[in-house]
Scaffold this active site. Structure first.
Site, PDB file in Angstrom:
ATOM      1  CG  ASP A  35      -0.612   2.098   6.280  1.00  0.00           C
ATOM      2  OD1 ASP A  35       0.469   1.640   5.819  1.00  0.00           O
ATOM      3  OD2 ASP A  35      -1.129   3.234   5.764  1.00  0.00           O
ATOM      4  CD  GLU A  76      -2.572   1.404   2.603  1.00  0.00           C
ATOM      5  OE1 GLU A  76      -3.158   2.384   2.715  1.00  0.00           O
ATOM      6  OE2 GLU A  76      -2.380   0.176   3.569  1.00  0.00           O
ATOM      7  CG  ASP A 127      -8.272   4.276   4.665  1.00  0.00           C
ATOM      8  OD1 ASP A 127      -9.670   4.094   4.570  1.00  0.00           O
ATOM      9  OD2 ASP A 127      -7.937   5.243   4.653  1.00  0.00           O
ATOM     10  CG  ASP A 185      -5.154   2.241   8.300  1.00  0.00           C
ATOM     11  OD1 ASP A 185      -5.388   1.546   7.466  1.00  0.00           O
ATOM     12  OD2 ASP A 185      -4.507   3.511   8.223  1.00  0.00           O
TER      13      ASP A 185
END
Length: 639
Positions: free
Chosen positions: A500, A427, A504, A502
């Site tokens: 990540d 990402e 997203d 998180d």
């Protein structure tokens, strides 16, 4: 060089009773993570299913209790409570305290059984803090109890009278054994729903008493496999109804249900032997594939629909969802290897082949309109396969051009040992830059993503192929796409998604996994797709540092670094430099990876529908209830 340790008769240990199970639990249940935890449940449920399979009892009730225990009740004959003459103990004690004991080793008790090994109930007992057994039979209610890993604390005794029959087993998993003892509602309900489809007209009731009000669901299917296929295809576009065939004329009983969908590019064949999923197929699946290929080709040839050509099996199976279930007598039930993953019963091939060929040939002749739609779909699959194969051959002949196309995004691995190579799909450009600098250049390739990929659950294949991100992934892996995908052509032994920790990042993971599920599923079924797990914290002082993935790890890291430590919280991969990313997330010696598997097709289909569907509220609700970016219970340490 040999050491000087002695090795004589006194070094040989005998672990009494169930001690061996507690010492090496993974030998019996596969792991001590959530998968192993739920294996305890399936062992007890399978005993209840065996009773229903043999015609005793039509309801099975499972309750997750507030104290963390779980109970399974059936209305079968009740476990025998009389004295077993050879061992001079009640039979129920043997079943729960002795490995390889039970009524499944001959066909005297069960003509068809889900298990052969006879270790289930005793293993569940061994790995529990306590286990209670209540048996109703012969007009009496019997009870016995075990504690501390299978030690008998309350011998069998009569505690009442009843007109009912059946068995209730309640147990609490040992938190000293398992990384988590939190039973998962989704995992249990989907597994029991699958069992309900296979055992039509038997009701399964599941209740979770940990929530107020209680969660309760019931599964009862009168048409069995037909409803199973319909559930799997709920979010697809069928080209005809669900078709089902049965054959009870032999001692091996056969049943199949199937349906074709126009927007599915995979073959989805799920096979069972005595209600146990055969994940790796076997002789019955071989017979099914032979029979359906013969029937479709012969029909098309008779109607002169192919003009002398033949369809390959893959052309015919593209877009097919099929459930194949066999009931096999114990004396004929064979498996290949150590697990029950692949059926080895030799005569199943010919029986299923002829069964499918005869039934499907008759059906096609009786339903000509549907037959023509099916042949047309198969021809389109054949044309797409041939076009994809031609494009792949041309690409191989223009290797230099292909490398130029990919060079602006892909940082390739130097090794040509494809099985050892790893593709990291990363990402963001920032993290991609760190990964490039920190990687093992010989075996690790880096492909950074620019933005979020498309949701392939809601677009056509044509639109997917025009998307630059997916086109790059397809070309990079080099094994085709859709029905033409060949896992043996993959340039990488591992595909690792690195995002990540998180919301997203989880969304990107899900989008990529949806793509692999729809268009490169053999990568998942072959165990080649992983998700990397980056740490959340760095604890450091001077030159000493430790990393932490969750709060428990954080406390340990603080203690190891000592007083005066500092803590940095990683908000994303891009905050790590190349050395940190390598040490924590990419180095095979230290990293944590989650291997992606498809254990339960119903669960996967429902998850894809929720996470990739159009109802955002369902998606938010599921993420809020299920996603914990600090949880490590299901991580596999992959070297």
């Amino acid at each position: 060089m040999a050491n000087n340790r002695s090795y004589d008769a006194n070094d040989i240990e005998v672990l009494e009773g169930l001690e061996g199970v507690r010492k090496r639990p993974a030998m019996y249940i596969g792991s001590t993570n959530l998968s192993g935890l739920h294996h305890l449940v399936w062992e007890i449920v399978d005993n209840a299913i065996d009773e229903a399979l043999s015609g005793y009892g039509d309801t099975i009730t499972l309750i997750i209790h507030r104290d963390g225990s779980l109970s399974v009740e059936d209305h079968g004959r009740g476990i025998p409570c009389g004295i077993q003459k050879k061992y001079n103990v009640p039979a129920v004690h043997l079943i729960f305290s002795t490995l390889h004991s039970g009524g499944k080793f001959s066909n005297k008790v069960y003509s068809n059984s889900a298990g052969l090994h006879g270790v289930g109930a005793s293993v569940t007992n061994a790995l529990s803090e306590w286990l209670d057994v209540t048996v109703m039979r012969d007009g009496k209610i019997y009870h016995t109890r075990y504690e501390k890993g299978g030690k008998l604390v309350e011998p069998l005794k009569v505690i009442g009278e009843t007109r009912k029959t059946g068995t209730i087993v309640r147990f609490k998993p040992d938190k000293k054994i398992f990384s988590s003892v939190d039973f998962r509602w989704d995992t249990i309900t989907k597994h029991l729903q699958e069992s309900a489809f296979l055992l039509k007209k038997v009701k399964f009731i599941v209740t979770d008493q940990r929530s107020i009000p209680y969660n309760t669901v019931e599964y009862l299917y009168n048409e069995g496999l037909k409803e199973y296929v319909a559930a799997l295809n709920e979010n697809k576009t069928p080209i005809g109804p669900v078709v089902s065939f049965t054959d009870d004329s032999n001692d091996i009983k056969m049943e199949v249900a199937f349906q074709y969908c126009s927007n599915d590019y995979n073959e989805n064949i799920y096979s069972y032997a005595n209600n146990v999923r055969t994940h790796d197929g076997g002789t019955h699946e071989t017979g099914f594939k032979l029979g359906i290929t013969r029937a479709v080709n012969d029909y098309a040839e008779e109607k002169d629909l192919l003009h002398g050509k033949k369809l390959e099996g893959g052309d015919i199976r593209e877009g097919l969802t099929a459930i194949l279930s066999l009931r096999i007598p114990e004396e004929k039930l064979e498996y290949e290897g150590q697990t029950k993953g692949k059926l080895g019963t030799p005569e199943a091939t010919a029986l299923v082949n002829n069964f499918i060929y005869t039934k499907l040939t008759y059906y096609l002749n009786e339903n000509s309109e549907l037959a023509l739609k099916l042949i047309q779909k198969c021809v389109e699959s054949q044309q797409a396969r041939m076009a994809a194969r031609k494009a792949k051959d041309e690409a191989r002949g223009k290797k230099k051009n292909r490398e130029i196309i990919l060079s602006d995004k892909l940082t390739p691995a130097q090794s040509k040992d494809y099985a050892r190579n790893e593709l990291f799909i990363v990402e963001g450009e920032s993290a991609g830059g760190s990964a490039r600098k920190g990687r093992d250049r010989l075996h690790q390739a880096i492909l950074p993503l620019r933005g979020k990929p498309l949701n392939t659950d809601s677009i056509t294949m044509e639109r997917m192929l025009k998307n630059e991100e997916f086109a790059t992934i397809i070309n990079t892996i080099g094994a085709g796409v859709g029905s033409e995908f060949d896992v043996n052509d993959s340039r990488y032994g591992k595909i690792i998604i690195m995002t990540d920790a998180d919301t997203d990042g989880a969304h990107i993971q899900t989008l990529l996994l949806t793509f692999f599920y729809h268009y490169m599923r053999p990568l998942i079924t072959s165990g080649m797709v992983y998700v990397a797990v980056p740490p959340l914290y760095r604890v450091y002082k001077d030159k000493k540092e430790r990393y932490a993935w969750r709060d428990n790890d954080l406390e340990e890291a603080k203690a190891e670094v000592g007083r005066g430590y500092e803590i940095s919280r990683f908000k994303g991969l891009g905050e790590m430099d190349a050395e940190q990313l390598w040490n924590t997330t990419m180095n095979p010696r230290h990293r944590l990876l989650v291997r992606i598997r498809i254990d339960d097709p119903l669960l996967v289909e429902s998850r894809v529908a929720v996470l990739m569907g159009k109802d955002a509220s369902l998606r938010r609700k599921w993420v809020a209830e299920n996603v914990d970016f600090t949880e490590k219970d299901n991580f596999e340490e992959i070297k």
